[in-house]
Write an enzyme that holds these catalytic residues in place. Structure first.
Site, PDB file in Angstrom:
ATOM      1  N   PRO A 151       0.820  -1.213   0.000  1.00 55.37           N
ATOM      2  CA  PRO A 151       0.000   0.000   0.000  1.00 55.37           C
ATOM      3  C   PRO A 151       0.854   1.263   0.000  1.00 55.37           C
ATOM      4  O   PRO A 151       2.085   1.205   0.064  1.00 55.37           O
ATOM      5  CB  PRO A 151      -0.776  -0.139   1.305  1.00 55.37           C
ATOM      6  CG  PRO A 151       0.235  -0.764   2.225  1.00 55.37           C
ATOM      7  CD  PRO A 151       1.045  -1.713   1.375  1.00 55.37           C
ATOM      8  N   TRP A 152       0.167   2.425   0.013  1.00 54.45           N
ATOM      9  CA  TRP A 152       0.874   3.691  -0.038  1.00 54.45           C
ATOM     10  C   TRP A 152       1.049   4.355   1.329  1.00 54.45           C
ATOM     11  O   TRP A 152       1.696   5.393   1.425  1.00 54.45           O
ATOM     12  CB  TRP A 152       0.190   4.672  -0.984  1.00 54.45           C
ATOM     13  CG  TRP A 152      -1.303   4.787  -0.917  1.00 54.45           C
ATOM     14  CD1 TRP A 152      -2.199   4.322  -1.826  1.00 54.45           C
ATOM     15  CD2 TRP A 152      -2.087   5.438   0.099  1.00 54.45           C
ATOM     16  NE1 TRP A 152      -3.490   4.627  -1.447  1.00 54.45           N
ATOM     17  CE2 TRP A 152      -3.446   5.315  -0.278  1.00 54.45           C
ATOM     18  CE3 TRP A 152      -1.778   6.117   1.285  1.00 54.45           C
ATOM     19  CZ2 TRP A 152      -4.486   5.840   0.498  1.00 54.45           C
ATOM     20  CZ3 TRP A 152      -2.811   6.633   2.053  1.00 54.45           C
ATOM     21  CH2 TRP A 152      -4.137   6.497   1.654  1.00 54.45           C
ATOM     22  N   LYS A 176       4.514  -5.713  -6.409  1.00 52.03           N
ATOM     23  CA  LYS A 176       4.001  -4.501  -7.053  1.00 52.03           C
ATOM     24  C   LYS A 176       3.688  -3.471  -5.974  1.00 52.03           C
ATOM     25  O   LYS A 176       2.775  -3.648  -5.180  1.00 52.03           O
ATOM     26  CB  LYS A 176       2.738  -4.771  -7.871  1.00 52.03           C
ATOM     27  CG  LYS A 176       2.390  -3.582  -8.790  1.00 52.03           C
ATOM     28  CD  LYS A 176       0.950  -3.552  -9.219  1.00 52.03           C
ATOM     29  CE  LYS A 176       0.056  -2.857  -8.225  1.00 52.03           C
ATOM     30  NZ  LYS A 176       0.283  -1.378  -8.147  1.00 52.03           N
ATOM     31  N   PRO A 177       4.427  -2.355  -5.939  1.00 49.14           N
ATOM     32  CA  PRO A 177       4.101  -1.306  -4.981  1.00 49.14           C
ATOM     33  C   PRO A 177       2.888  -0.518  -5.439  1.00 49.14           C
ATOM     34  O   PRO A 177       2.453  -0.613  -6.594  1.00 49.14           O
ATOM     35  CB  PRO A 177       5.362  -0.434  -4.989  1.00 49.14           C
ATOM     36  CG  PRO A 177       5.954  -0.630  -6.341  1.00 49.14           C
ATOM     37  CD  PRO A 177       5.614  -2.040  -6.744  1.00 49.14           C
ATOM     38  N   SER A 178       2.347   0.290  -4.548  1.00 50.57           N
ATOM     39  CA  SER A 178       1.234   1.166  -4.915  1.00 50.57           C
ATOM     40  C   SER A 178       1.635   2.067  -6.074  1.00 50.57           C
ATOM     41  O   SER A 178       2.798   2.472  -6.199  1.00 50.57           O
ATOM     42  CB  SER A 178       0.829   2.024  -3.713  1.00 50.57           C
ATOM     43  OG  SER A 178      -0.051   3.053  -4.105  1.00 50.57           O
ATOM     44  N   SER A 228      -7.097  -2.239   0.829  1.00 52.33           N
ATOM     45  CA  SER A 228      -8.500  -2.045   1.172  1.00 52.33           C
ATOM     46  C   SER A 228      -9.258  -3.370   1.165  1.00 52.33           C
ATOM     47  O   SER A 228      -8.801  -4.368   0.588  1.00 52.33           O
ATOM     48  CB  SER A 228      -9.155  -1.095   0.173  1.00 52.33           C
ATOM     49  OG  SER A 228      -9.226  -1.696  -1.111  1.00 52.33           O
ATOM     50  N   GLU A 249      -4.046  -8.514   4.547  1.00 51.62           N
ATOM     51  CA  GLU A 249      -4.071  -7.577   5.680  1.00 51.62           C
ATOM     52  C   GLU A 249      -4.817  -6.355   5.175  1.00 51.62           C
ATOM     53  O   GLU A 249      -4.300  -5.578   4.374  1.00 51.62           O
ATOM     54  CB  GLU A 249      -2.657  -7.230   6.129  1.00 51.62           C
ATOM     55  CG  GLU A 249      -2.593  -6.676   7.540  1.00 51.62           C
ATOM     56  CD  GLU A 249      -2.899  -5.192   7.616  1.00 51.62           C
ATOM     57  OE1 GLU A 249      -4.081  -4.849   7.864  1.00 51.62           O
ATOM     58  OE2 GLU A 249      -1.987  -4.393   7.441  1.00 51.62           O
ATOM     59  N   CYS A 283      -4.158   1.344   9.245  1.00 52.68           N
ATOM     60  CA  CYS A 283      -5.302   0.451   9.454  1.00 52.68           C
ATOM     61  C   CYS A 283      -5.519   0.124  10.919  1.00 52.68           C
ATOM     62  O   CYS A 283      -6.591  -0.353  11.302  1.00 52.68           O
ATOM     63  CB  CYS A 283      -5.137  -0.832   8.633  1.00 52.68           C
ATOM     64  SG  CYS A 283      -3.556  -1.643   8.865  1.00 52.68           S
ATOM     65  N   GLU A 379     -14.212   2.495   7.381  1.00 53.56           N
ATOM     66  CA  GLU A 379     -12.882   3.073   7.539  1.00 53.56           C
ATOM     67  C   GLU A 379     -12.776   4.388   6.780  1.00 53.56           C
ATOM     68  O   GLU A 379     -13.146   4.475   5.616  1.00 53.56           O
ATOM     69  CB  GLU A 379     -11.840   2.082   7.025  1.00 53.56           C
ATOM     70  CG  GLU A 379     -10.412   2.502   7.266  1.00 53.56           C
ATOM     71  CD  GLU A 379      -9.425   1.427   6.854  1.00 53.56           C
ATOM     72  OE1 GLU A 379      -8.456   1.190   7.600  1.00 53.56           O
ATOM     73  OE2 GLU A 379      -9.620   0.829   5.783  1.00 53.56           O
TER      74      GLU A 379
END
Length: 476
Positions: A151-152, A176-178, A228, A249, A283, A379
């Protein structure tokens, strides 16, 4: 400021994508374009997976001591290049530089060293004669090639949470990154050169479609995502079609349950910092305060006072507590949450954009909400904290558990019996007592329900990246 032109990292080299399509990388502090990344295609993903498959033929057979040595060297390299990693991360996130250095680089290197040790501590059932005339034992083996999506919100540390246990167990990786925060992951990839064999760690850049292409690749034995609920469900569905394992996660909606016997100022300080750290883009952030009715008003006042001292600001400003929201889409989503509040809700402080440039948002405390309100149930991933009251312990537990998430929670009281009862009753993967948000590498991180399944950190995290084989030998 110069514009970075980014490339994939495949088989130990930075290589151009097969596509000319690119994504602009936007600095959330000033909304300037700071880089361009390729939208990688199926052929790019195929090349990365094939490199990982070839590397697994040897890496998967290495001894734990070899993997430990590699991870320790990588941790040393990370610390040696801390300044470079901080600058790379800050270009994509706008986070305070000291926070990146302390909470991602320093802590991340320590967590990688934990995984280095865990590589040599895998456990299984003792070999023995569980049937007369036969000896049985368990082999714990790497899965193979794993696909990972990060995630970012904490791009660098989340990359280490992914690669640490996977490499410790002997797997090879395509990550793969954000699409908004790839820079620090590419610095990490460069640092692995000469430490990890070529092909053991590969990075493909791109958007959601690129991530879906990676997740769907038939050669992967496991796919892991931090993100998400929507993205996690898509990954789980895709993985199920090929009966591959998924490690998820996902989101959270953490309650902080406050009883009437607490030190109100100290409790408010702890909860507010846990709510607004990293602009609430966490999170596990404290997002719902459930407070005993006897101290509701006093705690709200204390939370407001504390919130108004925790200012968003520029990365180099020592007075900055948190930076901007990560991107314009997310900024608009958080803003819409405020715009859509029910009439009964009262904004005690905040609720607005901070400044005229960048995606900064004020720390926000909201009262007068109902359990069924969207702001309570869903959220926000922003610097927003709601406050509700309860009359007794039973009601507190009911309100806390009455959301679809189950990642983290906290209990604030001096009553030992209350802490023991609630730690059992709360339906969350973590329960903090008189604190909220600290993490250690030795303890598992992961949730229940819509927060996903699988564990990050700890020995359990390493085990998630292994498969178990029973071997039984006849004495005859």
């Amino acid at each position: 400021m110069s514009i970075d032109v980014l490339q994939n990292y495949i088989n130990g080299e930075f290589v151009a994508s097969s596509t000319t399509e690119t994504l602009d990388l936007i600095n959330p502090v000033d909304e300037s374009v700071v880089g361009r990344a390729p939208v990688s295609t199926k052929s790019d993903v195929d090349a990365a997976v094939e490199a990982a498959e070839r590397a697994f033929m040897s890496w998967g057979k290495t001894t734990p001591s070899v993997r430990q040595t590699a991870l320790l060297k990588l941790a040393d390299a990370i610390e040696a290049h801390s300044d470079e990693l901080v600058e790379a991360e800050c270009r994509n996130t706008g986070q305070p530089k000291q926070v990146i250095a302390d909470e991602e680089i320093k802590v991340g290197a320590d967590q990688l060293r934990f995984f280095a040790g865990a590589a040599r501590m895998l456990e299984g059932k003792a070999a023995g004669e569980y049937m007369e005339g036969f000896t049985s034992y368990v082999r714990r083996e790497p899965i193979g090639v794993v696909g990972q999506v990060t995630p970012w919100n904490y791009p660098f540390m989340m990359a280490l949470w992914k690669i640490g246990p996977a490499l410790a167990a002997g797997n090879t990786i395509v990550l793969k990154p954000s699409d908004t925060t790839p820079n620090s992951t590419l610095v990490l990839a460069r640092l692995t050169k000469g430490i990890l064999p070529d092909g053991v760690f590969n990075v493909v850049l791109g958007n959601g479609e690129t991530g879906a292409t990676l997740v769907e690749h038939p050669a992967l034995g496991l796919v892991s995502i931090t993100g998400s609920v929507r993205a996690g469900i898509a990954v789980a569905v895709s993985a199920a079609r090929q009966l591959k394992r998924a490690h998820l996660e996902l989101g959270g909606k953490a309650p902080a349950i406050v009883f009437g016997d607490v030190d109100i100022e100290k409790t408010a300080d702890g909860i507010a910092e846990a709510a607004f750290f990293n602009a609430g883009q966490d999170c596990t952030a404290a997002t719902r305060v459930l407070v005993h009715e006897s101290i509701h008003d006093q705690l709200v006042d204390a939370l407001v006072r504390k919130a108004e001292t925790l200012k968003p600001g520029l990365p180099d400003d020592p007075d900055t507590f948190y930076g901007p929201l990560n991107n314009i889409n997310h900024f608009n989503t958080v803003s819409a949450k405020i715009a859509d509040l029910p009439a009964s809700a009262k904004i005690a402080t905040g609720g607005r954009r901070s400044g005229e440039q960048g995606f900064f948002f004020e720390p926000t405390v909201i009262t007068g909400v109902d359990q069924r309100d969207d702001i309570v149930q869903e959220e926000t991933f922003g610097p927003i904290l709601t406050v509700q009251s309860f009359s007794d312990e039973k009601e507190a537990v009911t309100l806390a558990n009455d959301v679809r998430y189950g990642l983290a929670s906290s209990v604030w009281t001096q009553d030992h019996g209350v802490t023991q009862r609630l730690s059992a009753a709360l339906d969350f993967g973590a329960v903090w007592i008189n604190c909220h948000i600290p993490l250690v590498a030795e303890m598992p991180h992961g949730g229940f329900k819509y927060s996903g399944y699988g564990k990050d950190l700890s020995g359990y995290g390493v085990e998630d990246y292994t498969r178990i084989k029973h071997v039984m030998s006849s004495h005859d």
